[in-house]
Design an enzyme around this catalytic site. Structure first.
Site, PDB file in Angstrom:
ATOM      1  N   CYS A 125       0.835  -1.211   0.000  1.00  0.00           N
ATOM      2  CA  CYS A 125       0.000   0.000   0.000  1.00  0.00           C
ATOM      3  C   CYS A 125       0.867   1.258   0.000  1.00  0.00           C
ATOM      4  O   CYS A 125       0.425   2.319  -0.445  1.00  0.00           O
ATOM      5  CB  CYS A 125      -0.938   0.017   1.196  1.00  0.00           C
ATOM      6  SG  CYS A 125      -0.090  -0.014   2.805  1.00  0.00           S
ATOM      7  N   HIS A 136      -1.688   0.744   7.574  1.00  0.00           N
ATOM      8  CA  HIS A 136      -2.206   0.690   6.207  1.00  0.00           C
ATOM      9  C   HIS A 136      -2.430   2.102   5.669  1.00  0.00           C
ATOM     10  O   HIS A 136      -2.524   3.070   6.428  1.00  0.00           O
ATOM     11  CB  HIS A 136      -3.529  -0.097   6.202  1.00  0.00           C
ATOM     12  CG  HIS A 136      -4.083  -0.375   4.834  1.00  0.00           C
ATOM     13  ND1 HIS A 136      -3.329  -0.906   3.807  1.00  0.00           N
ATOM     14  CD2 HIS A 136      -5.324  -0.181   4.304  1.00  0.00           C
ATOM     15  CE1 HIS A 136      -4.077  -1.040   2.730  1.00  0.00           C
ATOM     16  NE2 HIS A 136      -5.285  -0.601   3.006  1.00  0.00           N
TER      17      HIS A 136
END
Length: 452
Positions: A51, A294
Site C-alpha cells: 500500500c 495501512h
C-alpha cells in the site's frame, strides 16, 4: 548480483539478519498494478505491505482521472483509458522524483527475453544494453505473475534490466511501452526501483533522516514515511511537517512545497506527529490516509476544498513554524519575527503595542488563536457546508463483500461541534478531523469504510 543491485536492496530492504528477505514478505510485494473488476478506476492490493506504493499511485491516478479528463463519468473507463491513465500517472511520479530537470530517468524491467531462470543458469547481473521498444512480449518471454513470485528474492534481482531515458517525452513513451511490465508480476517493485534509481541512491540517503532505516520494513513489510513522501512529493524526507526544524543541533527535514495530493494520518489525532500545511492542503482534493499499518485514499470532486492558500492559512503555517513543539503559542520575543515573515508592520513600537494587546496578563507568550483574530479576522474559508466524498481501500478483505469499490458519502464541515448532527466516531473520521476539526461523515453504506 551487481553492486548497483546491492545498493538498491540495502536502501529498500535493509540488511536482514538472515541475509535475505523472507519468502512470504517478498511474495506480498510481488504484485503488479491491477485494476479492480468491480471499480474500473481503483487499483487492487492483494496482501498487506505494498500500500505504501499502491496508495500514492492510486491518489495520483484519481487526481488525473477526476481533474484531467473531460468525461464526467469518471468511474467508467475503457481498457485503453485504464492503460493510458496508469502509465501517465507512473510517468508523473517518476518526473517528480528526478532530482534536476537536466537529469536522466531510469526504468527497471525484466531483462530482454528473460523468463524465470533455472537454478543452474541464473543471470548474475543487471544488464545495461537498451531493450528494444517492440510490441508487448509474449507470456513465455517474460515472468508471469505466479512465476515472478516463485523466482524468490535473490533470483528476482538477477533478472533485472535498467534503461536510461534522457527526456520527459521519451520517458512517457517508454513507460507506456512497458505497460505489461507494470501490470504483471512484481510490477509494483519494478516501478519502485525505477523511482529510486531515477532519484539517485545518494540523493535518497541525503534526504532520509536515518539512512540505515530501510524503505520497506524487512520484518513486517510496511513502507516507511520516507517512501510515501518520495512518491507524493519527490523527496524522501522522513517527516510530514513544513520546512526544516532543528532539534538538539540536528536538522530534521520536512516538506518544502505544496504537494499535488495530500496526506493525513491517524497518528496526528493521537498526537504522535503534526502534518504540515503542504501535505494537509494539497493542490487537489485527494488525500492519502494513514493508519498504524495501512494506507487508503479519501477524495472529493469539490475543488474549493483546496483553493490557493489564504492569508489566514499562511499565517497559521508561519506561526506554527515558530512553534515546533505544537504548543499553540510562541514566546512573545518571537512575535516580531513572525510579523516580519508575514510582511506585517513590524516597527518596534507597533510590535510592543501588539505584545501588550495579545498578552494582556504579561505571561510572555502569544497564543495562535488571538494572533489570527487580530490580524486575519472573519476570513471565510470558502468551503461548502457539505459535499460528496469517497473512500478507497485497495485490500479486498477491507471492503464489503470483498469487492474493491469506492465508498460514497457526504461530509458536513461545521465551524463548531453540534451534538444534533454528531455521527459515529471512526478512525476515518478521526483522521479527517486533523484537517476539519468538526467534520461529520454520512456514508451511503451500512458500515463505515475501514482505514485498515
Amino acid at each position: 548480483m551487481s553492486e548497483l543491485n546491492k545498493e538498491v536492496i540495502d536502501l529498500v530492504w535493509g540488511r536482514p539478519t538472515s541475509g535475505s528477505v523472507s519468502a512470504s514478505l517478498f511474495r506480498r510485494w510481488a504484485q503488479g498494478f491491477v485494476y479492480s473488476e468491480s471499480e474500473p478506476t481503483a487499483l487492487e492490493q492483494f496482501e498487506g505491505g505494498p500500500c505504501a506504493v499502491i496508495a500514492p499511485v492510486q491518489a495520483f491516478l484519481l487526481k488525473n482521472i477526476l481533474f484531467s479528463r473531460e468525461s464526467p463519468n469518471w468511474r467508467t473507463i475503457t481498457v485503453e483509458e485504464q492503460k493510458a491513465a496508469l502509465c501517465s500517472t507512473l510517468s508523473e511520479i517518476l518526473e517528480s522524483a528526478c532530482s534536476t530537470p537536466s537529469a536522466s530517468y531510469c526504468l527497471v524491467s525484466w531483462a530482454k527475453g528473460q523468463s524465470p531462470p533455472s537454478s543452474s543458469n541464473p543471470q548474475s547481473h543487471t544488464q545495461s544494453t537498451p531493450e528494444p521498444q517492440s510490441s508487448q512480449p509474449s507470456q513465455d518471454q517474460r515472468p508471469t505473475s505466479l512465476a515472478a513470485e516463485d523466482l524468490g528474492f535473490e533470483r528476482f534481482h538477477s533478472v533485472l534490466h535498467t534503461r536510461t531515458v534522457q527526456s520527459v517525452c521519451q520517458l512517457r513513451e517508454d513507460v507506456l511501452s512497458l505497460h505489461h511490465t507494470w501490470t504483471g508480476g512484481c510490477g509494483v517493485l519494478l516501478f519502485l526501483y525505477s523511482v529510486i534509481l531515477t532519484k539517485g541512491i545518494q540523493n535518497l540517503r541525503n534526504e532520509i533522516q536515518d539512512p540505515t532505516e530501510p524503505l520497506i520494513d524487512p520484518v513486517h513489510g510496511h513502507g516507511s514515511q520516507s517512501l510515501v513522501n518520495l512518491l507524493v512529493s519527490g523527496h524522501a524526507v522522513s517527516n510530514v511537517w513544513d520546512g526544516d526544524r532543528e532539534c538538539s543541533g540536528m536538522k530534521l527535514h520536512g516538506l518544502h512545497k505544496q504537494t499535488s495530493v495530500g496526506f493525513l494520518t491517524l497518528m496526528e489525532s493521537l498526537r504522535y506527529c503534526k502534518v504540515g500545511a503542504f501535505l494537509k492542503s494539497p493542490k487537489f482534493p485527494v488525500w492519502i490516509l494513514g493508519s498504524e499499518t495501512h494506507l487508503s485514499v479519501f477524495f472529493a470532486k469539490e475543488v474549493s476544498l483546496v483553493g490557493p492558500e489564504s492569508a489566514a492559512e499562511q499565517a497559521r503555517r508561519v506561526f506554527q513554524s515558530f512553534d515546533p513543539e505544537d504548543n499553540g503559542f510562541i514566546p512573545d520575543s518571537l512575535l516580531e519575527d513572525v510579523m516580519k515573515a508575514l510582511d506585517l508592520v513590524s516597527e518596534p513600537d507597533y510590535v510592543s503595542l501588539m505584545k501588550s494587546k495579545l498578552d494582556p496578563e504579561s505571561l510572555g507568550i502569544i497564543l495562535l488563536g488571538p494572533f489570527l483574530l487580530e490580524f486575519f479576522p472573519d476570513q471565510d474559508s470558502g468551503i461548502p457546508d457539505s459535499f460528496p466524498v469517497y473512500h478507497y481501500n485497495g485490500l479486498k478483505q477491507s471492503n464489503h463483500n470483498e469487492r474493491v469499490e469506492y465508498v460514497e458519502g457526504t461530509a458536513l464541515v461545521l465551524g463548531f461541534e453540534d451534538p444534533m448532527v454528531r455521527t459515529d466516531d471512526t478512525p476515518v473520521k478521526r483522521c479527517l478531523q486533523t484537517k476539519w476539526p468538526y467534520v461529520e461523515l454520512l456514508w451511503t453504506t451500512d458500515r463505515s469504510p475501514s482505514l485498515n
